[in-house]
Motif scaffolding. Structure first.
Motif, PDB file in Angstrom:
ATOM      1  N   HIS A  14       0.607  -1.121  -0.180  1.00 47.72           N
ATOM      2  CA  HIS A  14       0.275   0.234   0.122  1.00 47.72           C
ATOM      3  C   HIS A  14       0.926   1.041   0.469  1.00 47.72           C
ATOM      4  O   HIS A  14      -0.409   2.265   0.384  1.00 47.72           O
ATOM      5  CB  HIS A  14      -1.323   0.289   1.167  1.00 47.72           C
ATOM      6  CG  HIS A  14      -2.111  -1.237   0.941  1.00 47.72           C
ATOM      7  ND1 HIS A  14      -3.136  -0.473  -0.071  1.00 47.72           N
ATOM      8  CD2 HIS A  14      -2.921  -1.897   1.975  1.00 47.72           C
ATOM      9  CE1 HIS A  14      -3.912  -1.601   0.348  1.00 47.72           C
ATOM     10  NE2 HIS A  14      -3.564  -2.693   0.764  1.00 47.72           N
ATOM     11  N   TRP A  17       0.319   4.657  -3.087  1.00 48.59           N
ATOM     12  CA  TRP A  17      -1.496   4.185  -2.920  1.00 48.59           C
ATOM     13  C   TRP A  17      -1.398   5.479  -3.643  1.00 48.59           C
ATOM     14  O   TRP A  17      -2.313   5.119  -4.758  1.00 48.59           O
ATOM     15  CB  TRP A  17      -2.150   4.666  -1.183  1.00 48.59           C
ATOM     16  CG  TRP A  17      -1.722   3.782  -0.303  1.00 48.59           C
ATOM     17  CD1 TRP A  17      -2.354   2.215  -1.192  1.00 48.59           C
ATOM     18  CD2 TRP A  17      -1.840   4.154   0.807  1.00 48.59           C
ATOM     19  NE1 TRP A  17      -2.617   1.890   0.215  1.00 48.59           N
ATOM     20  CE2 TRP A  17      -2.035   2.854   1.113  1.00 48.59           C
ATOM     21  CE3 TRP A  17      -1.154   4.773   1.889  1.00 48.59           C
ATOM     22  CZ2 TRP A  17      -2.209   2.770   2.799  1.00 48.59           C
ATOM     23  CZ3 TRP A  17      -1.792   4.542   3.195  1.00 48.59           C
ATOM     24  CH2 TRP A  17      -2.198   3.726   3.726  1.00 48.59           C
ATOM     25  N   LEU A  22      -8.486   5.531  -7.924  1.00 51.83           N
ATOM     26  CA  LEU A  22      -9.543   4.958  -6.813  1.00 51.83           C
ATOM     27  C   LEU A  22      -9.992   4.135  -6.962  1.00 51.83           C
ATOM     28  O   LEU A  22     -10.676   3.940  -7.861  1.00 51.83           O
ATOM     29  CB  LEU A  22     -10.235   6.774  -6.869  1.00 51.83           C
ATOM     30  CG  LEU A  22      -9.663   7.711  -5.710  1.00 51.83           C
ATOM     31  CD1 LEU A  22     -10.469   9.383  -6.924  1.00 51.83           C
ATOM     32  CD2 LEU A  22      -8.778   7.009  -4.484  1.00 51.83           C
ATOM     33  N   ASP A  66      -8.150  -0.576  -2.704  1.00 51.56           N
ATOM     34  CA  ASP A  66      -8.288   0.466  -1.511  1.00 51.56           C
ATOM     35  C   ASP A  66      -9.699   0.468  -1.127  1.00 51.56           C
ATOM     36  O   ASP A  66     -10.091   1.292   0.338  1.00 51.56           O
ATOM     37  CB  ASP A  66      -7.418   1.413  -2.320  1.00 51.56           C
ATOM     38  CG  ASP A  66      -6.058   1.372  -2.215  1.00 51.56           C
ATOM     39  OD1 ASP A  66      -5.471   0.480  -1.269  1.00 51.56           O
ATOM     40  OD2 ASP A  66      -5.909   1.886  -3.043  1.00 51.56           O
ATOM     41  N   TYR A  70     -10.257   2.585   2.091  1.00 48.52           N
ATOM     42  CA  TYR A  70     -11.036   3.596   2.121  1.00 48.52           C
ATOM     43  C   TYR A  70     -12.580   3.487   3.263  1.00 48.52           C
ATOM     44  O   TYR A  70     -12.989   4.380   2.797  1.00 48.52           O
ATOM     45  CB  TYR A  70     -11.588   4.977   1.042  1.00 48.52           C
ATOM     46  CG  TYR A  70      -9.653   4.969   0.736  1.00 48.52           C
ATOM     47  CD1 TYR A  70      -8.717   5.184   1.738  1.00 48.52           C
ATOM     48  CD2 TYR A  70      -9.142   4.256  -0.790  1.00 48.52           C
ATOM     49  CE1 TYR A  70      -7.103   5.406   0.886  1.00 48.52           C
ATOM     50  CE2 TYR A  70      -7.984   4.944  -1.299  1.00 48.52           C
ATOM     51  CZ  TYR A  70      -7.176   5.241   0.110  1.00 48.52           C
ATOM     52  OH  TYR A  70      -5.951   5.439  -0.815  1.00 48.52           O
ATOM     53  N   TYR A  73     -15.074   6.122   3.718  1.00 48.03           N
ATOM     54  CA  TYR A  73     -14.450   7.738   3.363  1.00 48.03           C
ATOM     55  C   TYR A  73     -15.011   7.758   1.851  1.00 48.03           C
ATOM     56  O   TYR A  73     -15.203   7.128   1.933  1.00 48.03           O
ATOM     57  CB  TYR A  73     -13.123   7.988   3.471  1.00 48.03           C
ATOM     58  CG  TYR A  73     -12.181   7.410   4.581  1.00 48.03           C
ATOM     59  CD1 TYR A  73     -11.943   8.341   5.672  1.00 48.03           C
ATOM     60  CD2 TYR A  73     -12.058   6.211   4.920  1.00 48.03           C
ATOM     61  CE1 TYR A  73     -11.818   7.970   6.612  1.00 48.03           C
ATOM     62  CE2 TYR A  73     -11.422   6.242   6.265  1.00 48.03           C
ATOM     63  CZ  TYR A  73     -10.933   7.191   7.690  1.00 48.03           C
ATOM     64  OH  TYR A  73     -10.842   6.786   8.542  1.00 48.03           O
ATOM     65  N   VAL A  75     -12.705  10.191  -1.599  1.00 47.48           N
ATOM     66  CA  VAL A  75     -11.489   9.914  -0.771  1.00 47.48           C
ATOM     67  C   VAL A  75     -12.000  10.861  -2.509  1.00 47.48           C
ATOM     68  O   VAL A  75     -12.743  10.859  -3.335  1.00 47.48           O
ATOM     69  CB  VAL A  75     -11.183   8.555  -1.289  1.00 47.48           C
ATOM     70  CG1 VAL A  75      -9.938   8.202  -2.040  1.00 47.48           C
ATOM     71  CG2 VAL A  75     -11.541   7.705  -0.813  1.00 47.48           C
ATOM     72  N   ARG A  83      -4.301  12.632  -1.692  1.00 48.08           N
ATOM     73  CA  ARG A  83      -5.252  11.850  -1.808  1.00 48.08           C
ATOM     74  C   ARG A  83      -5.767  12.133  -0.306  1.00 48.08           C
ATOM     75  O   ARG A  83      -5.256  12.227   1.316  1.00 48.08           O
ATOM     76  CB  ARG A  83      -6.294  10.131  -1.139  1.00 48.08           C
ATOM     77  CG  ARG A  83      -5.394  10.130  -2.335  1.00 48.08           C
ATOM     78  CD  ARG A  83      -5.782   8.421  -2.715  1.00 48.08           C
ATOM     79  NE  ARG A  83      -5.778   7.641  -4.336  1.00 48.08           N
ATOM     80  CZ  ARG A  83      -6.039   6.880  -4.166  1.00 48.08           C
ATOM     81  NH1 ARG A  83      -5.835   5.383  -3.923  1.00 48.08           N
ATOM     82  NH2 ARG A  83      -5.651   6.240  -5.537  1.00 48.08           N
ATOM     83  N   LEU A  85      -9.083  12.239   2.840  1.00 40.20           N
ATOM     84  CA  LEU A  85     -10.145  10.892   3.345  1.00 40.20           C
ATOM     85  C   LEU A  85     -11.202  12.234   3.906  1.00 40.20           C
ATOM     86  O   LEU A  85     -10.563  12.723   4.760  1.00 40.20           O
ATOM     87  CB  LEU A  85      -9.621  10.118   3.872  1.00 40.20           C
ATOM     88  CG  LEU A  85      -8.317   9.539   2.808  1.00 40.20           C
ATOM     89  CD1 LEU A  85      -7.718   8.398   4.210  1.00 40.20           C
ATOM     90  CD2 LEU A  85      -9.057   8.900   1.820  1.00 40.20           C
ATOM     91  N   ARG A  91     -19.537   6.522   9.369  1.00 38.75           N
ATOM     92  CA  ARG A  91     -18.428   5.765   8.981  1.00 38.75           C
ATOM     93  C   ARG A  91     -17.594   4.628  10.472  1.00 38.75           C
ATOM     94  O   ARG A  91     -17.941   3.641  10.663  1.00 38.75           O
ATOM     95  CB  ARG A  91     -17.357   6.856   9.110  1.00 38.75           C
ATOM     96  CG  ARG A  91     -15.937   5.475   9.206  1.00 38.75           C
ATOM     97  CD  ARG A  91     -14.677   6.174   9.023  1.00 38.75           C
ATOM     98  NE  ARG A  91     -13.826   5.608   8.932  1.00 38.75           N
ATOM     99  CZ  ARG A  91     -13.160   5.499  10.061  1.00 38.75           C
ATOM    100  NH1 ARG A  91     -12.989   5.415  10.909  1.00 38.75           N
ATOM    101  NH2 ARG A  91     -11.616   4.898   9.568  1.00 38.75           N
TER     102      ARG A  91
END
Length: 153
Positions: A14, A17, A22, A66, A70, A73, A75, A83, A85, A91
């Motif tokens: 990761h 990223w 996305l 991802d 994510y 969020y 993004v 990026r 968030l 959430r």
């Protein structure tokens, strides 16, 4: 030692990223449905939902992996390649129920091969070893603070 090697490889996977696209709308919606279903599922149905989330996390499709990271969020891809968030309003409410469901699915005998453990380490910033008792203690200590929900008004 094996535990730390796994963590290093996960972090390395990761580390790029910003270079990845996305996640698409369909995979984001699928992750959302799976996360919301975890607390009310049990047995084989829960195992299947966890396996589905794990498969998304390990996907080779650009950007798809991802979607778990994510979760919860909005993004935004910035001009400089980073990026932003922005947590979605519900959430923490969803994660405050999904994370205990994932913790209950940790089987100590599986070690780093446990799919629920992998999902957990990508949902939040801590990385306890793949042992249910350790994660339960972590949740008791950190969970209420990290995933506090707003009181109903």
């Amino acid at each position: 030692m094996k535990f730390f090697i796994v963590l290093f490889l996960a972090a390395l996977a990761h580390s790029a990223w910003a270079a990845e696209p996305l996640p698409g709308k369909q995979v984001i919606e699928r992750v959302d449905r799976l996360m919301r279903s975890l607390p009310r599922l049990s047995g084989e149905a829960r195992k299947q939902a966890i396996s589905d989330l794990y498969d998304i996390e390990k996907s080779k499709e650009p950007g798809e992996a991802d979607a778990v990271l994510y979760f919860g969020y909005d993004v935004t891809q910035n001009v400089d390649g980073t990026r932003t968030l922005t947590p979605k309003p519900d959430r923490n409410e969803v994660l405050s129920k999904a994370i205990p469901a994932l913790i209950s699915a940790i089987d100590d005998a599986e070690g780093v091969n446990n799919k629920a453990w992998w999902i957990l380490i990508f949902l939040q910033t801590d990385c306890p070893p793949p042992q249910r008792a350790v994660w339960e203690a972590w949740w008791k200590k950190a969970g209420p603070t990290l995933f506090a929900t707003k009181p109903d008004r």
